[in-house]
Design a protein around this motif. Structure first.
Motif, PDB file in Angstrom:
ATOM      1  N   ILE A   2       0.845  -1.191   0.000  1.00 52.04           N
ATOM      2  CA  ILE A   2       0.000   0.000   0.000  1.00 52.04           C
ATOM      3  C   ILE A   2       0.888   1.251   0.000  1.00 52.04           C
ATOM      4  O   ILE A   2       1.822   1.359   0.799  1.00 52.04           O
ATOM      5  CB  ILE A   2      -0.910   0.027   1.252  1.00 52.04           C
ATOM      6  CG1 ILE A   2      -1.783  -1.217   1.320  1.00 52.04           C
ATOM      7  CG2 ILE A   2      -1.743   1.286   1.301  1.00 52.04           C
ATOM      8  CD1 ILE A   2      -2.805  -1.325   0.228  1.00 52.04           C
ATOM      9  N   SER A  32       3.177  -1.033   4.159  1.00 50.43           N
ATOM     10  CA  SER A  32       2.549   0.235   3.816  1.00 50.43           C
ATOM     11  C   SER A  32       3.600   1.346   3.830  1.00 50.43           C
ATOM     12  O   SER A  32       4.478   1.369   4.690  1.00 50.43           O
ATOM     13  CB  SER A  32       1.440   0.533   4.840  1.00 50.43           C
ATOM     14  OG  SER A  32       0.831   1.749   4.548  1.00 50.43           O
ATOM     15  N   ASP A  51       5.747   2.601   6.986  1.00 52.30           N
ATOM     16  CA  ASP A  51       4.941   2.922   8.168  1.00 52.30           C
ATOM     17  C   ASP A  51       5.480   2.305   9.448  1.00 52.30           C
ATOM     18  O   ASP A  51       5.346   2.893  10.517  1.00 52.30           O
ATOM     19  CB  ASP A  51       3.500   2.466   7.968  1.00 52.30           C
ATOM     20  CG  ASP A  51       2.745   3.337   6.989  1.00 52.30           C
ATOM     21  OD1 ASP A  51       3.376   4.176   6.325  1.00 52.30           O
ATOM     22  OD2 ASP A  51       1.516   3.173   6.889  1.00 52.30           O
ATOM     23  N   SER A 105      -3.855   3.958  -1.139  1.00 57.60           N
ATOM     24  CA  SER A 105      -4.902   4.003  -0.122  1.00 57.60           C
ATOM     25  C   SER A 105      -4.983   5.431   0.411  1.00 57.60           C
ATOM     26  O   SER A 105      -4.065   6.229   0.225  1.00 57.60           O
ATOM     27  CB  SER A 105      -4.574   3.030   1.010  1.00 57.60           C
ATOM     28  OG  SER A 105      -5.541   3.135   2.028  1.00 57.60           O
TER      29      SER A 105
END
Length: 170
Positions: A2, A32, A51, A105
């Motif tokens: 993502i 992510s 992340d 996203s």
């Protein structure tokens, strides 16, 4: 995998499909990445931050003409920045298998955005270190990877240590 671009960076990622996964915005995932950019000499310098580990990817001169190659550049950046933590290429291949295809996203995490902005400010402080002739910026990525960061925890962590631990779990 993502990618969570800021509103400003969203036009660079309009060729990517939108993720149908609705994870919590407070959930930090190893798969992510948050993305933002700044301009230097009228060239966009894209900064992606993982992340969970806060591993940085720095790409120079991303524009409308070469943004279709962005998935390749991102994968090369991940291979390079994870290479600081391991010399086992099969672990990085396992990461790509588990991560899946690249999607965007909108479930952003404010703490990761602040770390992304902090990295951008560090890069702006030394613009002479950015090589605009090369897409991947390995020296800047290594500098940012070896800088400690913290997010919602009292202790600081180095991205190289977190990546090593997470890759060993795969």
């Amino acid at each position: 995998m993502i990618i969570v671009p800021t509103k400003k960076a969203l036009p660079l990622f309009n060729d990517f499909s939108v993720s149908t996964n609705t994870s919590s915005s407070n959930e930090r995932s190893f798969f992510s990445w948050h993305a933002n950019y700044f301009t230097l000499d009228r060239k966009k310098i894209l900064v992606l931050v993982n992340d969970l580990s806060f591993s940085p990817i720095v790409l120079a001169d991303i524009n409308a003409k070469n943004k279709q190659h962005l998935p390749t550049y991102i994968k090369e950046g991940i291979e390079h920045v994870f290479g600081y933590s391991t010399d086992k290429s099969y672990q990085i291949k396992k990461y790509f298998l588990k991560a899946g295809r690249i999607e965007i996203s909108y479930a952003f995490n404010r703490s990761v955005i602040s770390i992304n902005n902090n990295m951008i400010q560090l890069l702006k402080s030394y613009p002479e270190n950015i090589d605009l002739d090369s897409k991947l910026q390995p020296s800047e990525m290594e500098f940012l990877a070896r800088t400690p960061y913290r997010s919602m925890t009292p202790e600081y962590s180095f991205s190289t240590d977190v990546v090593k631990k997470e890759l060993d779990k795969l």
